[in-house]
Design an enzyme around this catalytic site. Structure first.
Site, mmCIF file in Angstrom:
data_model
loop_
_atom_site.group_PDB
_atom_site.id
_atom_site.type_symbol
_atom_site.label_atom_id
_atom_site.label_comp_id
_atom_site.label_asym_id
_atom_site.label_seq_id
_atom_site.Cartn_x
_atom_site.Cartn_y
_atom_site.Cartn_z
ATOM 1 N N GLU A 47 43.445 37.301 41.795
ATOM 2 C CA GLU A 47 42.123 37.897 41.551
ATOM 3 C C GLU A 47 41.777 38.826 42.728
ATOM 4 O O GLU A 47 42.103 38.523 43.878
ATOM 5 C CB GLU A 47 41.099 36.753 41.502
ATOM 6 C CG GLU A 47 39.640 37.172 41.436
ATOM 7 C CD GLU A 47 38.680 36.000 41.703
ATOM 8 O OE1 GLU A 47 39.002 35.128 42.550
ATOM 9 O OE2 GLU A 47 37.611 35.958 41.062
ATOM 10 N N ASN A 112 34.633 41.743 37.394
ATOM 11 C CA ASN A 112 35.792 41.165 38.073
ATOM 12 C C ASN A 112 36.905 41.155 37.015
ATOM 13 O O ASN A 112 36.853 40.364 36.060
ATOM 14 C CB ASN A 112 35.427 39.749 38.538
ATOM 15 C CG ASN A 112 36.487 39.118 39.412
ATOM 16 O OD1 ASN A 112 37.647 39.480 39.334
ATOM 17 N ND2 ASN A 112 36.082 38.146 40.213
ATOM 18 N N LYS A 129 36.233 38.854 33.804
ATOM 19 C CA LYS A 129 35.891 37.445 34.076
ATOM 20 C C LYS A 129 34.582 37.028 33.407
ATOM 21 O O LYS A 129 33.543 37.692 33.584
ATOM 22 C CB LYS A 129 35.797 37.270 35.599
ATOM 23 C CG LYS A 129 35.558 35.848 36.080
ATOM 24 C CD LYS A 129 35.618 35.840 37.609
ATOM 25 C CE LYS A 129 35.469 34.481 38.225
ATOM 26 N NZ LYS A 129 35.611 34.536 39.704
ATOM 27 N N GLU A 148 29.227 36.191 44.078
ATOM 28 C CA GLU A 148 29.873 36.866 42.933
ATOM 29 C C GLU A 148 28.865 37.263 41.878
ATOM 30 O O GLU A 148 29.034 38.269 41.189
ATOM 31 C CB GLU A 148 30.922 35.950 42.300
ATOM 32 C CG GLU A 148 32.290 36.083 42.903
ATOM 33 C CD GLU A 148 33.350 35.473 41.998
ATOM 34 O OE1 GLU A 148 33.615 36.026 40.930
ATOM 35 O OE2 GLU A 148 33.893 34.424 42.372
ATOM 36 N N CYS A 174 40.127 32.980 38.044
ATOM 37 C CA CYS A 174 39.620 31.998 38.999
ATOM 38 C C CYS A 174 38.730 30.916 38.373
ATOM 39 O O CYS A 174 39.223 29.984 37.781
ATOM 40 C CB CYS A 174 38.906 32.689 40.158
ATOM 41 S SG CYS A 174 38.699 31.541 41.535
ATOM 42 N N ASN A 199 40.725 33.203 44.007
ATOM 43 C CA ASN A 199 40.342 33.144 45.428
ATOM 44 C C ASN A 199 39.440 31.926 45.528
ATOM 45 O O ASN A 199 38.300 31.960 45.044
ATOM 46 C CB ASN A 199 39.495 34.356 45.832
ATOM 47 C CG ASN A 199 40.300 35.621 46.052
ATOM 48 O OD1 ASN A 199 40.632 35.975 47.168
ATOM 49 N ND2 ASN A 199 40.589 36.321 44.956
#
Ligand code: CDT
Length: 321
Positions: A47, A112, A129, A148, A174, A199
């Site tokens: 990611e 993302n 994502k 995020e 993730c 991550n």
């Protein structure tokens, strides 16, 4: 005819804040070469694999972070990776921050994102994502942020799958790997191999008791997701200490049995490779997890009709006294 795909987890060590895209892409091309020498046909990168994990810092003005995002893929800086992969005949999946622009060049969305590219250089698809974790306001009491939710909107397209690499493949990013719905929605579309970049800071400020369980939880969710859906899962970390934050490595390739077929040993740039026999999935999807035969969707309505928990009503104290 068997469908055996040689797949590689291209784990990356830390990416420094001042590391250029050119330097990062050079590392990725080196990983691509290592994987190709091991016979890999699909190489999976983490990611946000082109930059440091920038949501660890708060930014009052989002525009000051625009340089972390890509507005085109391939970009000028990533083109050498695409070119080298096509030359080697190796496909890949790459996570990056995506900034979508309108016709006037104004930012309209930030996602993302992960792109998947076939062995001939053709783009298979993009995944944005869905489960965006962390917080969207500044939490200065944390030793690092996980903002995020400020930097990315949830992807609007959900969990698609694609016919590629001789099978049906899907992508997740993730935090998606912690949610059983991610795997199941793809499994209901016949997914045979799911790739995932992550991550994962080892320290979890809201509940530090979970820190010592970071590796256990990582393996637990991906192994369960693989087994319960009869699919291969390739989980790939950006690990090691990045700008002072220690991130989980432990990239692994998991078979439909739920067992780990290959994993990394270090916390830096490293390849782990496995032969994913996509026909082995039927041992699970055709037996214990034969969805058509055994699923009971008439009892799963709450999964899509409600978001949070609705416990049963408290007993009426009057009635029980
Ligand atoms: N990148 C990412 O999604 N990381 C989360 C960290 C925990 S939530 C703050 C993860 O699920 O690994």
């Amino acid at each position: 005819m068997t469908r055996q795909l040689v797949v590689a987890a291209a784990q990356m060590g830390p990416i420094a804040l001042d590391e250029s895209r050119k330097e990062v892409v050079t590392r990725q091309i080196d990983l691509l070469h290592q994987a190709a020498r091991l016979g890999a046909e699909l190489v999976v990168f983490p990611e946000l694999a082109l930059t440091t994990f920038f949501p660890r810092w708060w930014a009052e003005d989002l525009a000051t972070t625009d340089h972390f995002y890509e507005t085109a893929m391939p970009s000028v800086q990533t083109q050498p990776l695409f070119d080298e992969a096509a030359r080697l005949g190796v496909g890949f999946a790459l996570g990056y921050a995506e900034r979508m622009l309108d016709d006037q060049g104004e930012t309209v969305h930030r996602y993302n994102t992960m792109i998947m590219v076939e062995r001939d250089g053709r783009t298979v698809g993009h995944y944005r994502k869905v489960h965006v974790p962390g917080h969207d306001s500044n939490e200065p009491d944390r030793i690092f942020q996980h903002a995020e939710r400020r930097y990315f909107e949830p992807g609007p397209d959900g969990f698609g799958v694609w016919r590629a690499f001789g099978g049906v493949v899907g992508m997740m990013i993730c935090n998606d790997r912690r949610w059983p719905e991610t795997y199941r929605v793809m499994a209901l579309q016949g997914v045979e191999l799911i790739v995932c970049g992550y991550n994962t800071p080892i320290h979890y400020p809201p509940d530090p008791d979970q820190d010592s369980l970071a590796g256990f939880h990582n393996a637990l969710v991906m192994q369960a997701g693989a087994y319960q859906n009869g699919t291969w899962v390739v989980g790939v970390a950006k690990g090691g200490v990045e700008e002072g934050v220690d991130a989980l490595a432990e990239s692994c390739i998991i078979g439909p049995s739920g067992r780990i077929a290959a994993q990394t040993r270090t916390r830096g740039d490293e390849i782990a490779v496995a032969v994913a026999d996509l026909d082995r999935n039927r041992n699970y999807t055709g037996t214990l997890f034969d969805f058509e035969r055994y699923r009971m969707p008439e009892h799963y309505g709450r999964i899509t009709s409600q978001r949070g928990v609705i416990p049963p009503p408290d007993p009426d104290p009057e009635a029980t006294s």
